[in-house]
Design an enzyme around this catalytic site. Structure first.
Site, PDB file in Angstrom:
ATOM      1  N   LYS A 119     -22.006 -16.417 -18.536  1.00  0.00           N
ATOM      2  CA  LYS A 119     -21.412 -17.435 -17.656  1.00  0.00           C
ATOM      3  C   LYS A 119     -21.157 -18.728 -18.412  1.00  0.00           C
ATOM      4  O   LYS A 119     -22.029 -19.208 -19.133  1.00  0.00           O
ATOM      5  CB  LYS A 119     -22.347 -17.723 -16.485  1.00  0.00           C
TER       6      LYS A 119
ATOM      7  N   LYS B  61     -33.170 -34.809 -15.497  1.00  0.00           N
ATOM      8  CA  LYS B  61     -33.179 -34.777 -14.036  1.00  0.00           C
ATOM      9  C   LYS B  61     -34.593 -34.587 -13.476  1.00  0.00           C
ATOM     10  O   LYS B  61     -35.452 -33.992 -14.106  1.00  0.00           O
ATOM     11  CB  LYS B  61     -32.250 -33.670 -13.521  1.00  0.00           C
TER      12      LYS B  61
END
Lengths: 325, 325
Positions: free
Chosen positions: A67, A229
């Protein structure tokens, strides 16, 4: 064989099948010698962009997915969406490229939401009344829809920074699910009123504080997937009775676990339950209704391979039907 | 935009342009902050296969390539070639996929041979009479053709284990280049008779020994690109007056440098010249005709991006011409 997003959307959605497919991917991770190299990442700071490559080979599967997904956060200035993505399906037997799914991130949305449902299946209380979500974007919607497949709640409470998106969230959820949606004015209210809380933000500092937790709550944090994050105050991981990573090594690098280790609350070597250990029955999830549980989801190549192979099978099946007609 | 190997072959070959393109990629590596993550590798032992993903973003380039290449070494049993490969071109500005080059490894062959020519340009003596090559496959041919663009030799000496391939090599080289090809019965003869030697084998133990070296010889070893491969006796790297890596970190993992470090001849921290330091003029290559020089090429994502962008530009230019007609 090339398929576009519209063709894929028609055949693949949030449903029991896709949740089962993703659950099996986690079981495979825990029980088979899945080959899943670290995520490859290309940062392009000049254009505020990043490209990630994920892959995993699951033994026994004829195909595996590679991906390529990107986020270019200045694209809005050009009137373009920030996210792009596609999946390539490669033969595990011969190495030949077999199909290209130009899904533009749709399959990632589905497999991510499905993982949230799988985590809740093993970690949330069986009976819940209110599901809370922080963030009101596409993933917030998919997460609530997936959660609704495994837990039959009637109330949803949402907090998001942009009013128009929160209102659109409410309308869509009340249209598609048999639920009432309440709009909270801050994240604390979401946590206070919910038995399951899902965080779906790109936050770089905590949006949920430890002081807000209450007995029995389950939190799925799926926003953090990069080194900078963080959605949960790190002490939440320590406070939780059960903390589950999708993949420990990834969570150490990209997930909530990273902050907890940096703050000295966990050591890198600390034994951590992985989601596949729950789905495979190797370890036990929630055993008491008052436990506080946390799932830290960074997204795995195994999920990508599983959903992509499923999608290709759906697409092939449809083509065969067309031929027969 | 999808292009197949035949379309690409028609427009991209071994020539001064492609050598210049690859040379510039090495200069970029040495002078720009190129983003080139480590190679991603998926091993599929059940089918004797491996899939590699390489990429690099070169600042200033509108596109970058992501290359997926595979080697499945039992494919011959199915009557299939072992190698497969394609390159995806992605916008560096928006992250959008822009083109797919289904080149099946052809562009890799070209950029690899071009790197050999670049290495020889800076490391081989200016005047050479005989070029030697160990291995007689496709890459051996491309390497000799590329070398001939930078050095005007008249004799070629080849060693390969399979007679029919060596004979085909001789026929093709004598047809395409103004050279005589001699067939050696062992690798030692190739080294003894050549001023430039190129090794193009998948060897896992040395095919060239230090004892065979003679003053002035340049060796380009391009076969080793995996943790278990080795073409040169490790002491050759120590003996050489100049040893050059394409990229030091890759050669430490995948190239000849790996064995030299394992045998204690180099430390990991040893300062090593990279090819881009020669092409950019930061460091000097050969300065004396008696020096022994070695280039260790593992193949870089920067070369892939450079050749893929070049190929796409050629393909686009051709399409425009067609439109104008």
């Amino acid at each position: 064989m090339i398929f576009n997003q519209a063709e894929i959307k028609e055949l693949v959605g949030i449903n029991d099948e896709t949740i089962t497919v993703v659950e099996k991917a986690f079981t495979d991770l825990a029980t088979k010698s899945v080959v899943m190299p670290p995520i490859m990442r290309v940062d392009i700071p000049e254009y505020n962009g990043e490209v990630d490559v994920k892959t995993a080979y699951i033994p026994g599967s004829e195909l595996f997915a590679l991906k390529v997904s990107s986020g270019f956060f200045d694209n809005f200035k050009l009137g373009l969406p920030s996210a792009n993505g596609l999946m390539m399906l490669i033969s595990s037997v011969t190495g030949e490229p077999k199909a290209l799914l130009l899904d533009n991130g749709y399959l990632t949305d589905i497999r991510t939401a499905a993982a949230g449902a799988v985590a809740a299946k093993y970690l949330a209380n069986d009976t819940i009344y209110t599901a809370g979500v922080i963030g009101a974007g596409a993933q917030a919607r998919y997460q609530i829809k997936a959660l609704h497949k495994v837990r039959d709640f009637k109330e949803v409470i949402v907090y998001g920074p942009t009013e128009s998106r929160v209102i659109a969230f409410k309308q869509e959820m009340e249209r598609d699910l048999d639920v009432n949606v309440h709009i909270a004015t801050n994240p604390e209210h979401v946590v206070a009123l919910s038995e399951v809380v899902i965080t779906t933000t790109p936050a770089t500092s905590p949006v949920i504080q430890e002081a807000w937790l209450h007995p029995g709550v389950h939190i799925t944090a799926m926003g953090s997937d990069a080194e900078h994050k963080q959605e949960l105050e790190a002490s939440i991981l320590k406070r939780a009775d059960i903390y589950v990573s999708d993949v420990k090594t990834q969570c150490l690098r990209l997930g909530e676990l990273r902050s907890a280790v940096e703050e000295g609350l966990f050591s890198k070597e600390t034994d951590v339950i992985e989601l596949g250990e729950l789905t495979s029955g190797k370890k036990t999830g929630r055993t008491d209704s008052s436990e506080i549980t946390v799932a830290d989801l960074t997204g795995t190549g195994a999920q990508d391979t599983a959903i992509a192979v499923y999608a290709l099978n759906q697409l092939r099946r449809k083509q065969e039907i067309y031929v027969k007609e």
